[in-house]
Design an enzyme around this catalytic site. Sequence first.
Site, mmCIF file in Angstrom:
data_model
loop_
_atom_site.group_PDB
_atom_site.id
_atom_site.type_symbol
_atom_site.label_atom_id
_atom_site.label_comp_id
_atom_site.label_asym_id
_atom_site.label_seq_id
_atom_site.Cartn_x
_atom_site.Cartn_y
_atom_site.Cartn_z
ATOM 1 N N HIS A 138 1.002 -1.164 0.208
ATOM 2 C CA HIS A 138 0.208 0.040 0.237
ATOM 3 C C HIS A 138 0.907 1.251 0.094
ATOM 4 O O HIS A 138 1.893 1.373 0.572
ATOM 5 C CB HIS A 138 -1.134 0.054 1.018
ATOM 6 C CG HIS A 138 -0.702 0.119 2.568
ATOM 7 N ND1 HIS A 138 -0.717 -0.742 3.614
ATOM 8 C CD2 HIS A 138 0.214 1.280 3.045
ATOM 9 C CE1 HIS A 138 -0.399 -0.331 4.523
ATOM 10 N NE2 HIS A 138 0.198 1.064 4.439
ATOM 11 N N GLU A 143 -4.937 0.230 -0.372
ATOM 12 C CA GLU A 143 -4.728 -1.156 -0.315
ATOM 13 C C GLU A 143 -4.652 -2.013 -1.530
ATOM 14 O O GLU A 143 -5.235 -1.335 -2.644
ATOM 15 C CB GLU A 143 -5.945 -1.767 0.739
ATOM 16 C CG GLU A 143 -5.947 -0.825 2.127
ATOM 17 C CD GLU A 143 -4.694 -1.432 2.975
ATOM 18 O OE1 GLU A 143 -3.835 -1.718 2.444
ATOM 19 O OE2 GLU A 143 -4.843 -1.389 4.431
HETATM 20 C C1 GLP Z 1 1.158 3.697 7.069
HETATM 21 C C2 GLP Z 1 0.782 4.780 6.106
HETATM 22 C C3 GLP Z 1 1.717 4.882 4.906
HETATM 23 C C4 GLP Z 1 3.020 4.332 5.159
HETATM 24 C C5 GLP Z 1 2.992 2.743 5.744
HETATM 25 C C6 GLP Z 1 4.355 2.193 6.166
HETATM 26 O O1 GLP Z 1 -0.098 2.935 7.098
HETATM 27 N N1 GLP Z 1 -0.538 5.279 5.755
HETATM 28 O O2 GLP Z 1 1.559 6.183 4.328
HETATM 29 O O3 GLP Z 1 3.876 4.244 4.026
HETATM 30 O O4 GLP Z 1 1.976 2.659 6.561
HETATM 31 O O5 GLP Z 1 4.356 2.714 7.512
HETATM 32 P P1 GLP Z 1 5.941 2.525 8.103
HETATM 33 O O6 GLP Z 1 6.897 3.164 7.650
HETATM 34 O O7 GLP Z 1 5.706 2.432 9.628
HETATM 35 O O8 GLP Z 1 6.687 0.998 7.805
#
Ligand code: GLP
Length: 239
Positions: A138, A143
């Site tokens: 995503h 999603e």
């Molecule tokens: C979240 C955000 C995304 C982000 C992703 C990864 O749910 N909505 O924009 O890129 O998940 O998060 P992380 O960087 O904590 O792995």
Amino acid sequence: MKLIKCPTPEAVAQQAAQFVIERINAKPAAVLGLPTGGTPLGMYAELAKAVREKRVDMRDITTFNLDEYCGLPPGDPQSYDVFMRSNFYMPCGLNPPQSHIPNGNAADPDAEALAYDAAIRAAGGIDLQVLGIGHNGHIGFNEPGTPPDSRTQAVQLTDKTRQANARFFSTIDDVPTRAITMGIGTILEAREILLLVNGADKAEILAATLRGPVTPDNPASFLQNHPCVTVIADAAAMP
Ligand code: GLP
């Protein structure tokens, strides 16, 4: 896609911040699209340091965040609004009219989403969109199954995404089930995209994003269709 491999997440943060600083210094009124999550935190800290050291001036930039949870009370510490205030707007001295984030408590989320896309257009479009990536591919909260021409909209979060984000909440039941996110079409309209990826747990989805089929099963794979994407990843994510 241009690939930059860094030895550590700290090096990713420095490279990413330098990338953003160069774009702002080239265009002081740049419009930035910004992500939340754990991955960009180091970049935000480096950008705040650069502002303090006067290596970049953010007075004229405009920012649009990718997404926001629906249904969290205003000021909730897990809201992306509070995340951005604490990690970017305040440390970098941004004022409210410069920084935009979808209102997850809008009475009419569809109208809010339409207005958000219109505000991006009115600002002249996004010059540089920074992205993280979820384990299921995503981007924002788009999603698997999201079509590539989707616009900013209210969406349902998958169990996988809610589980991944449960680490920030007391229990999984506290993780919202809905969010407002820029669409994949909205994201792909940015003139330039910077994707940040850290960790061995993201290696598989990153490989699929770079070299796998372009398919709604992996929303990030649509980045292969964009003419100007740079990926900065650590050695664990890009072995
Ligand atoms: C979240 C955000 C995304 C982000 C992703 C990864 O749910 N909505 O924009 O890129 O998940 O998060 P992380 O960087 O904590 O792995």
